[in-house]
Design an enzyme around this catalytic site. Structure first.
Site, short mmCIF file in Angstrom:
data_model
loop_
_atom_site.label_atom_id
_atom_site.label_comp_id
_atom_site.label_asym_id
_atom_site.label_seq_id
_atom_site.Cartn_x
_atom_site.Cartn_y
_atom_site.Cartn_z
N ARG A 1 0.85 -1.18 0.00
CA ARG A 1 0.00 0.00 0.00
C ARG A 1 0.89 1.24 0.00
NH1 ARG A 1 -2.68 2.96 4.85
NH2 ARG A 1 -3.95 4.48 3.73
N TYR B 1 -4.22 1.66 15.99
CA TYR B 1 -2.98 1.68 16.77
C TYR B 1 -3.19 1.48 18.27
CZ TYR B 1 -0.59 3.35 12.59
OH TYR B 1 -0.08 3.44 11.32
N GLU C 1 -7.47 8.24 6.53
CA GLU C 1 -7.71 8.87 7.82
C GLU C 1 -8.32 10.26 7.70
OE1 GLU C 1 -4.21 6.52 10.29
OE2 GLU C 1 -4.06 8.69 10.05
N HIS D 1 -3.23 10.84 0.68
CA HIS D 1 -2.59 10.66 1.99
C HIS D 1 -1.96 11.99 2.39
CE1 HIS D 1 -1.00 7.31 4.76
NE2 HIS D 1 -0.81 8.46 5.38
#
Length: 448
Positions: free
Chosen positions: A77, A296, A166, A121
């Protein structure tokens, strides 16, 4: 000793992001991004670090792909830098940028590794930020055009696409908390940016379908697990608000076409409204082929008046912490993904990021004995196996990250890689965690 085996078709991979590894920010026709501006602004990044060189993967991608092949992963990725394709965000396509990613994709395919590409991103072209950035709906249109260009350039070669990475970080971390680029501190701005990114995601999925692009498309949300410190209603509600800020605020629109009303009301009381236009929610809820989850950590907390946005105070209950200060809470991965499956149905799930930050040292024999990171992975792999055994449609796992890299506002002092980067020489040195993951992939599982 128990043996945990993974399905033969389980996708093992690792992940990176363009600004964190590429460097070469003024090469190949690339235009400046908001992260170039932010990192060059004094006081924004620890140590004054920038992504100007990073890991120099722009020039060293063949070396990095050789590491991937040796690792044995099925997929990689990575993200495409929007300003390499459209230096000003719109206008003329920069062919040099497309050619660079074509070389990367072809090299991956030649190595037997499937590219999984993230379109956004975080490196928004600075020219678009100058015109309002994600607060402007014109950026939505520019993003869809960028996505269409990339879809058509790589149709048939890239078969797994992620629209956004995100969205919580793109919106609230960057525009309400001010920690990431562009660095604003405004609740309304964060709410607006979150909504516009979700609309851009939905329109991009629609465009993908209209063009008949081969493969699958989804998005990636970073989820966090918050539990109340006690059974008191106040603690329960505070934990619910904090958790929903990461989770339901993005997952509900993606899958249900609505925002969680209790948070809408909470934000409204603080003066922030969601700028919904007719048709927006239907657009956001386009059916996706998979959902990516970055996970996480998790925490416990309690009600505390005027603490943060949600009257919520985290309470330490004895977790070990990584060197970035995040709790090591592997069972929270199980709880989070089980909740996703129960709440949102049978959409295939990929863990698109999971990993740990520790302050590694290179030994005289050019090895890194990262015992804590290796154990972090082992414990989280156990939870992945539990999820699969429980009927959760977990299809793959991407370790974060392949390389130590530019860790955003933390600069180069925080290391997440399974490969050590020597920032003086740019040499790569696989860590013990790399060899552990390689053995798990080769064996199809591990003993516990």
């Amino acid at each position: 000793m128990a043996r945990l085996d993974f399905p033969q078709d389980f996708v093992w991979g690792t992940a990176t992001a363009s600004y964190q590894i590429e460097g070469a920010v003024q090469e190949g026709g690339r235009g400046p991004s908001i992260w170039d501006t932010f990192s060059h602004t004094p006081g924004k990044v620890v140590g004054g670090d920038t992504g100007d060189v990073a890991c120099d993967s722009y020039h060293r991608y063949e070396e990095d792909i050789a590491l991937l092949k040796k690792l044995g992963v099925k997929a990689y990725r990575f993200s495409i830098a929007w300003p390499r394709i459209f230096p000003k965000g719109i206008g003329e396509v920069n062919q040099e940028g497309l050619d660079y990613y074509a070389r990367v994709v072809d090299a991956l395919l030649a190595a037997g590794i499937q590219p999984c590409v993230t379109l956004y991103h975080w490196d928004l072209p600075q020219a678009l930020q100058d015109q309002g950035g994600w607060a402007s709906r014109s950026t939505i249109d520019a993003f869809v055009k960028y996505a269409e260009t990339v879809f058509q350039a790589f149709n048939g070669k890239i078969k797994q696409w992620i629209t956004f990475n995100e969205t919580w970080c793109v919106s609230f971390l960057s525009n309400t908390l001010g920690i990431h680029a562009p660095g604003f501190k405004d609740l309304q701005l964060g709410v607006t940016v979150a909504h516009h990114c979700l609309v851009a995601h939905g329109l991009t999925v629609k465009k993908f379908r209209e063009l008949g692009i081969q493969g699958e498309i989804g998005t990636t949300h970073n989820l966090n697990w918050c539990e109340p410190h006690s059974t008191s209603p106040e603690d329960a509600e505070a934990a619910r608000r904090s958790r929903a800020w990461n989770n339901e605020w993005f997952m509900d629109p993606t899958f249900k076409g609505t925002y969680p009303q209790f948070l809408v009301d909470w934000f409204r009381a603080k003066g922030a409204e969601v700028p919904i236009e007719p048709g927006d929610m239907e657009t956001i809820a386009q059916k996706i082929d998979f959902i990516g989850i970055n996970f996480y950590t998790g925490n416990y907390g309690r009600y505390k008046e005027n603490e943060g946005l949600f009257d919520y105070e985290e309470v330490q209950v004895g977790f070990d912490r990584t060197d970035i200060g995040w709790n090591v809470y592997p069972e929270a991965l199980y709880k989070t993904l089980k909740w996703v499956h129960e709440e949102y149905g049978d959409t295939p799930i990929y863990i698109t990021e999971n990993g740990a930050c520790y302050d590694d040292e290179l030994t005289a024999d050019n090895r890194v004995h990262d015992v804590k990171r290796t154990e972090y992975y082992r414990k989280h792999f156990v939870q992945c196996h539990r999820l699969i055994s429980s009927g959760v449609p977990l299809k793959g796992y991407f370790a974060w990250s392949l390389l130590d890299n530019f860790e955003w506002a933390e600069g180069y002092r925080k290391r997440f890689g399974i490969v050590y980067t020597d920032y003086e020489t740019l040499a790569r040195h696989p860590k013990d965690s790399y060899y552990f993951i390689r053995q798990v992939i080769a064996d199809g599982g591990f003993d516990v």
